[in-house]
Design a protein around this motif. Structure first.
Motif, PDB file in Angstrom:
ATOM      1  N   HIS A  74     -14.678  -2.238  12.911  1.00 56.92           N
ATOM      2  CA  HIS A  74     -15.061  -2.122  14.317  1.00 56.92           C
ATOM      3  C   HIS A  74     -13.905  -2.057  15.315  1.00 56.92           C
ATOM      4  N   ALA A  75     -12.666  -2.205  14.882  1.00 51.12           N
ATOM      5  CA  ALA A  75     -11.551  -2.105  15.825  1.00 51.12           C
ATOM      6  C   ALA A  75     -11.529  -0.700  16.443  1.00 51.12           C
ATOM      7  N   PRO A  76     -11.138  -0.605  17.700  1.00 54.38           N
ATOM      8  CA  PRO A  76     -11.124   0.711  18.357  1.00 54.38           C
ATOM      9  C   PRO A  76     -10.285   1.736  17.596  1.00 54.38           C
ATOM     10  N   ALA A  77     -10.722   2.983  17.653  1.00 48.94           N
ATOM     11  CA  ALA A  77     -10.011   4.069  16.977  1.00 48.94           C
ATOM     12  C   ALA A  77      -8.581   4.166  17.495  1.00 48.94           C
ATOM     13  N   GLY A  78      -7.672   4.456  16.590  1.00 52.34           N
ATOM     14  CA  GLY A  78      -6.271   4.639  16.964  1.00 52.34           C
ATOM     15  C   GLY A  78      -5.401   3.428  16.719  1.00 52.34           C
ATOM     16  N   LEU A  79      -6.003   2.235  16.636  1.00 52.96           N
ATOM     17  CA  LEU A  79      -5.213   1.048  16.326  1.00 52.96           C
ATOM     18  C   LEU A  79      -4.844   1.067  14.843  1.00 52.96           C
ATOM     19  N   LYS A  80      -3.590   0.738  14.547  1.00 52.81           N
ATOM     20  CA  LYS A  80      -3.059   0.914  13.195  1.00 52.81           C
ATOM     21  C   LYS A  80      -3.001  -0.405  12.424  1.00 52.81           C
ATOM     22  N   HIS A  81      -3.242  -0.298  11.100  1.00 53.41           N
ATOM     23  CA  HIS A  81      -3.257  -1.452  10.217  1.00 53.41           C
ATOM     24  C   HIS A  81      -2.144  -1.337   9.172  1.00 53.41           C
ATOM     25  N   TYR A  82      -1.582  -2.494   8.833  1.00 55.90           N
ATOM     26  CA  TYR A  82      -0.528  -2.560   7.818  1.00 55.90           C
ATOM     27  C   TYR A  82      -0.866  -3.715   6.890  1.00 55.90           C
ATOM     28  N   PHE A  83      -0.778  -3.493   5.572  1.00 61.30           N
ATOM     29  CA  PHE A  83      -1.113  -4.512   4.585  1.00 61.30           C
ATOM     30  C   PHE A  83       0.156  -4.992   3.889  1.00 61.30           C
ATOM     31  N   PHE A  84       0.362  -6.305   3.883  1.00 63.65           N
ATOM     32  CA  PHE A  84       1.579  -6.884   3.313  1.00 63.65           C
ATOM     33  C   PHE A  84       1.191  -8.029   2.380  1.00 63.65           C
ATOM     34  N   GLY A  85       1.358  -7.798   1.073  1.00 65.89           N
ATOM     35  CA  GLY A  85       1.010  -8.811   0.090  1.00 65.89           C
ATOM     36  C   GLY A  85       0.151  -8.222  -1.016  1.00 65.89           C
ATOM     37  N   GLY A  86      -0.106  -9.021  -2.042  1.00 68.08           N
ATOM     38  CA  GLY A  86      -0.930  -8.553  -3.146  1.00 68.08           C
ATOM     39  C   GLY A  86      -0.172  -7.639  -4.086  1.00 68.08           C
ATOM     40  N   PRO A 120     -14.132   5.438   7.862  1.00 69.34           N
ATOM     41  CA  PRO A 120     -13.427   6.677   7.490  1.00 69.34           C
ATOM     42  C   PRO A 120     -12.325   7.063   8.467  1.00 69.34           C
ATOM     43  N   GLN A 121     -12.375   6.586   9.712  1.00 71.19           N
ATOM     44  CA  GLN A 121     -11.354   6.907  10.708  1.00 71.19           C
ATOM     45  C   GLN A 121     -10.242   5.866  10.790  1.00 71.19           C
ATOM     46  N   VAL A 122     -10.253   4.879   9.900  1.00 65.21           N
ATOM     47  CA  VAL A 122      -9.252   3.818   9.967  1.00 65.21           C
ATOM     48  C   VAL A 122      -7.846   4.398   9.833  1.00 65.21           C
ATOM     49  N   CYS A 123      -6.915   3.852  10.591  1.00 61.38           N
ATOM     50  CA  CYS A 123      -5.526   4.326  10.565  1.00 61.38           C
ATOM     51  C   CYS A 123      -4.671   3.282   9.847  1.00 61.38           C
ATOM     52  N   ILE A 124      -4.176   3.630   8.667  1.00 64.57           N
ATOM     53  CA  ILE A 124      -3.359   2.719   7.865  1.00 64.57           C
ATOM     54  C   ILE A 124      -1.900   3.146   7.970  1.00 64.57           C
ATOM     55  N   ALA A 125      -1.096   2.278   8.566  1.00 62.48           N
ATOM     56  CA  ALA A 125       0.309   2.609   8.825  1.00 62.48           C
ATOM     57  C   ALA A 125       1.205   2.345   7.621  1.00 62.48           C
ATOM     58  N   GLY A 126       0.707   1.594   6.640  1.00 62.61           N
ATOM     59  CA  GLY A 126       1.524   1.316   5.461  1.00 62.61           C
ATOM     60  C   GLY A 126       0.963   0.147   4.683  1.00 62.61           C
ATOM     61  N   ALA A 127       1.471  -0.017   3.470  1.00 57.84           N
ATOM     62  CA  ALA A 127       1.062  -1.124   2.602  1.00 57.84           C
ATOM     63  C   ALA A 127       2.216  -1.436   1.662  1.00 57.84           C
ATOM     64  N   VAL A 128       2.574  -2.703   1.575  1.00 58.25           N
ATOM     65  CA  VAL A 128       3.712  -3.105   0.744  1.00 58.25           C
ATOM     66  C   VAL A 128       3.333  -4.299  -0.119  1.00 58.25           C
ATOM     67  N   SER A 129       3.632  -4.195  -1.406  1.00 55.09           N
ATOM     68  CA  SER A 129       3.516  -5.318  -2.331  1.00 55.09           C
ATOM     69  C   SER A 129       4.903  -5.922  -2.478  1.00 55.09           C
ATOM     70  N   PRO A 130       5.183  -7.034  -1.800  1.00 56.16           N
ATOM     71  CA  PRO A 130       6.545  -7.590  -1.839  1.00 56.16           C
ATOM     72  C   PRO A 130       6.853  -8.210  -3.192  1.00 56.16           C
ATOM     73  N   PRO A 131       8.132  -8.360  -3.530  1.00 54.18           N
ATOM     74  CA  PRO A 131       8.504  -8.979  -4.804  1.00 54.18           C
ATOM     75  C   PRO A 131       7.940 -10.391  -4.914  1.00 54.18           C
ATOM     76  N   PHE A 132       7.588 -10.768  -6.122  1.00 57.32           N
ATOM     77  CA  PHE A 132       7.065 -12.110  -6.354  1.00 57.32           C
ATOM     78  C   PHE A 132       8.187 -13.140  -6.256  1.00 57.32           C
ATOM     79  N   GLY A 133       7.858 -14.304  -5.754  1.00 59.60           N
ATOM     80  CA  GLY A 133       8.844 -15.389  -5.684  1.00 59.60           C
ATOM     81  C   GLY A 133       9.615 -15.406  -4.381  1.00 59.60           C
ATOM     82  N   ARG A 134      10.678 -16.178  -4.379  1.00 59.43           N
ATOM     83  CA  ARG A 134      11.483 -16.354  -3.165  1.00 59.43           C
ATOM     84  C   ARG A 134      12.379 -15.133  -2.952  1.00 59.43           C
ATOM     85  N   TRP A 135      12.470 -14.663  -1.700  1.00 58.95           N
ATOM     86  CA  TRP A 135      13.268 -13.490  -1.393  1.00 58.95           C
ATOM     87  C   TRP A 135      14.639 -13.895  -0.895  1.00 58.95           C
TER      88      TRP A 135
END
Length: 254
Positions: A101-113, A130-145
């Protein structure tokens, strides 16, 4: 300046937003449109028990702009104080609600998993909207960085220029990481949602609705992963119950 004026209550000394899914959506959208950096936590009994026992983590939650009542015991505590709140704002359901339900054009980024989880999550997000805007998705390294890795990850988040940055690093760790690095982010609403990635992606099943209403989601989760979760639930659920009963006794006798 944030135009949204929320209502608050407290449980175990932690400020909680007295809200529902639609109000919380309006709030985070308003924060995203402000153009700065904001932090949102979906707080359950684990987080509140940790905050009650750990002043540093209590300060972390206090620094967040929104702390949603994710667990039913938190809702019951707010009701005991006279707040008009009908249901919890469960992190995975709230994530779905915002994606849908977020307004169209707002971008989402997934970090984790994991990479598999993120792939499924992106697919599910597009099914929800179907109109969702995904700006990126990153699976970070496991453990302490190390410092170099952490700087690279933060640079990637900033480069994505997302409105909503969804963080799934596990309870306490994800909230602490957001608070510690908030000054390094350029913009965006950072939402700590823990297990939401796996649930929204369909890699794990939700507890039946009746169990959720009765505050028994943890029992369902324990049945899924008893070895991993038994110790945590014994410690933190017990801490929460004892601290909550102690708080109610002190209020009744003050």
């Amino acid at each position: 300046m944030n135009p949204f004026i929320p209502m608050y209550g407290t449980v175990l000394g932690t400020r909680l937003d007295v809200t529902d899914y639609e109000q919380a959506l309006n709030h985070v959208v308003a924060l995203a449109r402000c153009g700065g950096v904001a932090a949102v936590a979906a707080a359950n009994t684990h987080l509140l028990a940790e905050a009650a026992a750990n002043a540093d983590f209590a300060a972390v939650l206090k620094s967040f702009d929104v702390v949603l009542p994710d667990g039913m015991p938190l809702v019951w505590g707010l009701k005991l104080d006279g707040h008009d709140i009908k249901e919890r704002v469960y992190g995975p359901y709230f994530m779905q609600h915002v994606l849908r339900h977020a307004p169209a054009g707002l971008k989402h980024y997934f970090f984790g998993g994991t990479k598999e989880c993120l792939k499924r999550l992106e697919e599910r997000a597009r099914e929800l909207n179907p109109q969702v805007c995904i700006a990126g998705a990153v699976s970070p390294p496991f453990g302490r960085w190390d410092d170099e890795t952490e700087t690279r990850l933060i640079d990637e988040i900033n480069a994505a220029d997302a409105d909503f940055v969804w963080i799934a690093l596990g309870g306490v760790k994800q909230e602490t990481w957001i608070a510690q690095n908030r000054h390094r982010f350029k913009r965006g609403v950072f939402l700590a949602v823990g297990d939401a990635f796996a649930l929204v992606a369909g890699l794990r099943s939700y507890a039946p609705k009746w169990m959720q209403r009765c505050g028994l989601t943890w029992v369902y989760r324990l049945s899924q992963e008893p070895k991993r979760l038994l110790g945590r639930y014994l410690i933190y659920n017990t801490r929460f119950v004892l601290a909550f009963l102690g708080e109610r006794w002190r209020r009744a006798h003050s």
